[in-house]
Scaffold this motif. Structure first.
Motif, mmCIF file in Angstrom:
data_model
loop_
_atom_site.group_PDB
_atom_site.id
_atom_site.type_symbol
_atom_site.label_atom_id
_atom_site.label_comp_id
_atom_site.label_asym_id
_atom_site.label_seq_id
_atom_site.Cartn_x
_atom_site.Cartn_y
_atom_site.Cartn_z
ATOM 1 N N PHE A 444 0.845 -1.115 -0.056
ATOM 2 C CA PHE A 444 0.012 0.166 0.095
ATOM 3 C C PHE A 444 0.748 1.338 0.103
ATOM 4 C CE2 PHE A 444 -1.702 3.464 2.738
ATOM 5 C CZ PHE A 444 -2.778 3.734 1.968
ATOM 6 N N LYS A 445 1.926 1.267 0.934
ATOM 7 C CA LYS A 445 2.771 2.444 0.914
ATOM 8 C C LYS A 445 3.458 2.928 -0.482
ATOM 9 C CE LYS A 445 6.820 0.166 2.930
ATOM 10 N NZ LYS A 445 7.654 -0.039 3.974
ATOM 11 N N TYR A 446 3.576 1.792 -1.272
ATOM 12 C CA TYR A 446 4.249 2.048 -2.613
ATOM 13 C C TYR A 446 3.105 2.951 -3.674
ATOM 14 C CZ TYR A 446 7.458 -1.596 -1.078
ATOM 15 O OH TYR A 446 8.286 -2.365 -0.533
ATOM 16 N N ARG A 447 1.989 2.358 -3.540
ATOM 17 C CA ARG A 447 0.908 3.013 -4.274
ATOM 18 C C ARG A 447 0.625 4.289 -3.730
ATOM 19 N NH1 ARG A 447 -0.632 -2.468 -3.133
ATOM 20 N NH2 ARG A 447 -2.420 -1.773 -1.800
ATOM 21 N N LYS A 448 0.424 4.678 -2.436
ATOM 22 C CA LYS A 448 0.282 5.659 -1.854
ATOM 23 C C LYS A 448 1.210 6.858 -2.234
ATOM 24 C CE LYS A 448 -1.596 8.568 1.418
ATOM 25 N NZ LYS A 448 -0.735 9.483 1.828
ATOM 26 N N HIS A 449 2.503 6.316 -2.264
ATOM 27 C CA HIS A 449 3.660 7.370 -2.609
ATOM 28 C C HIS A 449 3.361 7.765 -3.906
ATOM 29 C CE1 HIS A 449 7.493 7.881 -4.526
ATOM 30 N NE2 HIS A 449 7.880 8.335 -3.465
ATOM 31 N N ASP A 450 3.427 6.673 -4.753
ATOM 32 C CA ASP A 450 2.864 6.977 -6.456
ATOM 33 C C ASP A 450 1.675 8.128 -6.480
ATOM 34 O OD1 ASP A 450 5.522 5.902 -6.860
ATOM 35 O OD2 ASP A 450 4.565 3.938 -7.376
ATOM 36 N N TYR A 451 0.821 7.836 -5.696
ATOM 37 C CA TYR A 451 -0.748 8.594 -5.842
ATOM 38 C C TYR A 451 -0.249 10.086 -5.640
ATOM 39 C CZ TYR A 451 -5.235 10.154 -4.613
ATOM 40 O OH TYR A 451 -6.448 10.909 -4.568
ATOM 41 N N ASP A 452 0.476 10.195 -4.457
ATOM 42 C CA ASP A 452 0.958 11.549 -3.869
ATOM 43 C C ASP A 452 1.889 12.456 -4.810
ATOM 44 O OD1 ASP A 452 -0.927 11.706 -1.824
ATOM 45 O OD2 ASP A 452 0.488 10.603 -0.479
ATOM 46 N N HIS A 484 10.531 10.309 0.150
ATOM 47 C CA HIS A 484 11.346 10.128 -1.060
ATOM 48 C C HIS A 484 12.350 9.191 -0.874
ATOM 49 C CE1 HIS A 484 9.698 13.696 -3.095
ATOM 50 N NE2 HIS A 484 9.847 14.325 -1.923
ATOM 51 N N ASN A 485 12.632 8.418 0.156
ATOM 52 C CA ASN A 485 13.239 7.223 0.400
ATOM 53 C C ASN A 485 12.743 6.081 -0.556
ATOM 54 O OD1 ASN A 485 15.296 7.945 2.286
ATOM 55 N ND2 ASN A 485 13.708 7.885 3.748
ATOM 56 N N LEU A 486 11.374 6.304 -0.943
ATOM 57 C CA LEU A 486 10.795 5.240 -1.833
ATOM 58 C C LEU A 486 10.948 5.735 -3.108
ATOM 59 C CD1 LEU A 486 7.375 4.765 0.221
ATOM 60 C CD2 LEU A 486 9.610 3.357 0.045
ATOM 61 N N ASN A 488 12.396 5.877 -6.793
ATOM 62 C CA ASN A 488 13.053 5.000 -7.576
ATOM 63 C C ASN A 488 13.511 3.452 -6.791
ATOM 64 O OD1 ASN A 488 14.489 4.129 -9.882
ATOM 65 N ND2 ASN A 488 16.546 4.917 -9.267
ATOM 66 N N LEU A 489 12.528 2.883 -6.263
ATOM 67 C CA LEU A 489 12.657 1.947 -5.267
ATOM 68 C C LEU A 489 12.855 0.566 -6.073
ATOM 69 C CD1 LEU A 489 12.538 0.795 -2.269
ATOM 70 C CD2 LEU A 489 10.039 0.507 -2.626
ATOM 71 N N LYS A 490 13.844 -0.197 -5.904
ATOM 72 C CA LYS A 490 14.291 -1.476 -6.501
ATOM 73 C C LYS A 490 13.572 -2.741 -5.758
ATOM 74 C CE LYS A 490 16.301 0.790 -9.833
ATOM 75 N NZ LYS A 490 15.289 0.984 -10.928
ATOM 76 N N LEU A 491 13.256 -3.702 -6.544
ATOM 77 C CA LEU A 491 12.724 -4.850 -5.997
ATOM 78 C C LEU A 491 13.511 -5.640 -4.808
ATOM 79 C CD1 LEU A 491 10.250 -6.840 -6.403
ATOM 80 C CD2 LEU A 491 11.762 -8.197 -8.011
ATOM 81 N N GLU A 492 14.712 -5.395 -5.072
ATOM 82 C CA GLU A 492 15.500 -6.168 -4.021
ATOM 83 C C GLU A 492 15.736 -5.295 -2.615
ATOM 84 O OE1 GLU A 492 18.647 -4.168 -6.943
ATOM 85 O OE2 GLU A 492 16.699 -5.144 -7.041
ATOM 86 N N ASN A 493 15.035 -4.303 -2.683
ATOM 87 C CA ASN A 493 14.837 -3.391 -1.673
ATOM 88 C C ASN A 493 13.439 -3.422 -0.779
ATOM 89 O OD1 ASN A 493 17.681 -2.381 -1.414
ATOM 90 N ND2 ASN A 493 17.224 -1.062 -3.023
ATOM 91 N N MET A 494 12.638 -4.021 -1.264
ATOM 92 C CA MET A 494 11.396 -4.163 -0.984
ATOM 93 C C MET A 494 11.077 -5.492 0.193
ATOM 94 S SD MET A 494 9.070 -3.829 -4.398
ATOM 95 C CE MET A 494 9.182 -2.187 -5.524
ATOM 96 N N ASP A 495 10.360 -5.038 1.023
ATOM 97 C CA ASP A 495 10.024 -6.077 2.098
ATOM 98 C C ASP A 495 10.285 -7.536 1.559
ATOM 99 O OD1 ASP A 495 8.629 -7.904 3.903
ATOM 100 O OD2 ASP A 495 7.937 -5.923 4.944
#
Length: 542
Positions: A444-452, A484-486, A488-495
């Motif tokens: 959710f936080k990824y989608r919320k980030h991109d929405y904002d 803004h830490n999110l 350009n987030l890469k897959l390897e850095n995701m939960d």
């Protein structure tokens, strides 16, 4: 006359959340602007065209309905009818959960889950026996053309008569659905919106991720004189993601605008707003060469080339047309400037008039004759009103005929310049763009980030002093803090736990598919453990 806006929403996968943020801000601002006491009637901005591809098709369909019938559904930055489906409700866990009606041999993700969301936001409105209340949005024109880019897997045949070999038949797979939505009770029914809902789902049926969708089409929708297929009054076709062939349906928006303003009378007040999470960045490559073009890198590069060429073909079309129109406008202005000069202008006007009188009947022989000439003259007088009125009265009509000859000879009569505006982003600013933009579904936080981010981009666009739409009278709402830490987030850095859960669910899906393909449990397990599993772990960075 109010300004008119055609909105194009591109394909985006999970980055539909970004587009939802942009669209919320646009309509929140236009709602205030059009109702503001400081806004003159001619400065109002009305939306009369919406086109979408892939994820953008669902967004365009929801917007069309809410703008025309349910304006309050677009209110609330974090509760509106774009935020909820694109940010709050969709997620990878539910997408990987098999539901009744799903088939693991037809899609990796749950198509039924997408169907359920589409019904909540497009047809649930009609589930009550009472007629739903209607409220048109302040930014909605009296009528809105909705266009969905589609990919017809069956194909439709067309023909061209070619001398001397006879007919040349070709099959067209790129397709589209166009419908005029009016603010009437007849258009606010389940009979209208259930087929549209189904078409919008087919528009976003990403290949292999979601199953292909059958859509009923009608004979009247295929009216080309070159049609060769025998289309039944109602006929089923199978569709997949519309973005395969037309991921940025700018050309479709232009065609719909031409239906509204066929004479191009109001070109100066017409704008096109392109909304996409993808900036126009280069995808060229200098690394592939004859020595390293083995099957895998060659195939990968070929897919990239085909996809991006399809995605940007409408941009190429618009740029080419605008360049030709710019040249035509320049020549028209140069000729007007020459005719303004006293020395020799009368003699030149006489020569131009004689030439035009000879050429116009020939150029319009197949296009309606004298009536078409007169109609085209009036259009040019309106389009070039300032230049026309600035000329001496005795040469005005000669000038119009001369530029009509130029326009007709260049086959520019049905073209007009497109004022394209864009609100786009790139991977460096978004959280969900990795894994072909599926990563936004992971949290959710990824989608919320991109929405904002989308909201922020739209506000900056609307507040610019040089915005071509003019000064927008609105008060921007506060946007939640953007981490803004999110970016350009890469897959390897995701939960890690989410990626492991995705792996587990994909494994279950693969074993089911292998079993239905005829493998026993031992064979299926071996195939997964030694072939599929390691590649899947590499894909998910496990």
């Amino acid at each position: 006359m109010a300004k008119k806006l055609a909105i194009i929403v591109s394909g985006a996968v999970s980055l539909g959340s970004y587009e939802a943020g942009v669209m919320y801000e646009i309509f929140h601002a236009l709602d205030q602007h059009n109702q503001s006491a400081d806004t003159m009637p001619e400065d109002r901005i009305l939306v009369d065209v919406l086109t979408g591809a892939s994820a953008g098709g669902m967004t365009a369909a929801i917007l069309a309905q809410k703008l025309m019938f349910e304006a309050d559904a677009l209110k609330g930055a974090y509760s509106n009818s774009l935020y909820r489906p694109w940010v709050q409700e969709v997620n990878i866990i539910d997408l990987l959960k098999e539901r009744p009606g799903d088939s693991p041999t037809k899609s990796i993700l749950s198509s039924q889950f997408v169907e359920d969301i589409s019904r909540r936001y497009l047809t649930a409105r009609y589930q009550s026996h009472a007629d739903p209340p209607t409220l048109r949005h302040a930014a909605a024109d009296e009528k809105i053309w909705l266009g969905l880019a589609m990919s017809n897997l069956n194909g439709v045949d067309y023909k061209k008569d070619i001398w001397p070999s006879g007919k040349f038949v070709y099959t067209r797979f790129q397709d589209e659905l166009r419908i005029l939505i009016e603010n009437t009770s007849e258009n606010d029914t389940i009979d209208v919106w259930e087929p549209l809902r189904n078409a919008a789902v087919s528009c976003g049926a990403f290949p292999f991720a979601f199953r292909a969708v059958e859509v009923i089409r009608h004979k009247f929708e295929y009216d080309s004189p070159d049609l060769y297929s025998q289309i039944l009054p109602t006929q089923h076709f199978l569709y997949t993601d519309g973005g395969v062939f037309q991921n940025q349906p700018i050309g479709m928006a232009k065609d719909l605008v031409d239906l509204i303003d066929p004479e191009h009378i109001d070109t100066k007040n017409r704008f096109y707003l392109f909304v996409s999470p993808w900036g126009k960045t280069s995808v060229s490559s200098s690394t592939l060469n004859a020595d390293n073009a083995d099957f895998l890198p060659f195939g990968s590069r070929l897919a990239t080339a085909i996809y991006n060429q399809a995605g940007f073909q409408d941009w190429i079309m618009a740029e080419n047309v605008n360049s030709r129109i710019d040249l035509f406008n320049k020549r028209a202005a140069e000729l007007a400037s020459i005719l303004k000069k006293e020395a020799g202008s009368a003699e030149l006007a006489t020569s131009l008039g004689a030439a035009s009188n000879l050429l116009l009947p020939i150029l319009f022989l197949q296009a309606g004759g004298q009536d078409a000439v007169n109609k085209a003259r009036e259009r040019l007088k309106s389009q070039f009103a300032q230049e026309y009125n600035d000329l001496p009265s005795e040469v005005r009509n000669t000038w119009v005929d001369a530029i009509l000859v130029l326009e007709s000879a260049a086959e520019m009569g049905e073209r007009d310049e497109m004022q394209i505006l864009a609100i786009s982003s790139d991977d460096s600013e978004l959280a969900g763009s990795d894994l072909q933009a599926f990563c936004g579904f992971f949290d959710f936080k990824y989608r919320k980030h991109d929405y904002d981010v989308g909201r922020d981009k739209a506000q900056l666009f609307l507040l610019r002093e040089d915005c071509p739409l003019g000064k927008i009278n609105f008060s921007p709402e506060t946007i939640d803090y953007i981490d803004h830490n999110l970016d350009n987030l890469k897959l390897e850095n995701m939960d890690l736990s989410i990626r492991q859960d995705v792996y587990s669910r994909l494994k279950d899906r693969c074993l089911i598919v292998l079993g239905e393909a005829g493998a026993n449990k031992l064979e299926a397990a071996a195939a997964f453990d030694f072939v599929i599993g390691p590649k899947l772990k590499g894909l998910l960075k496990l």
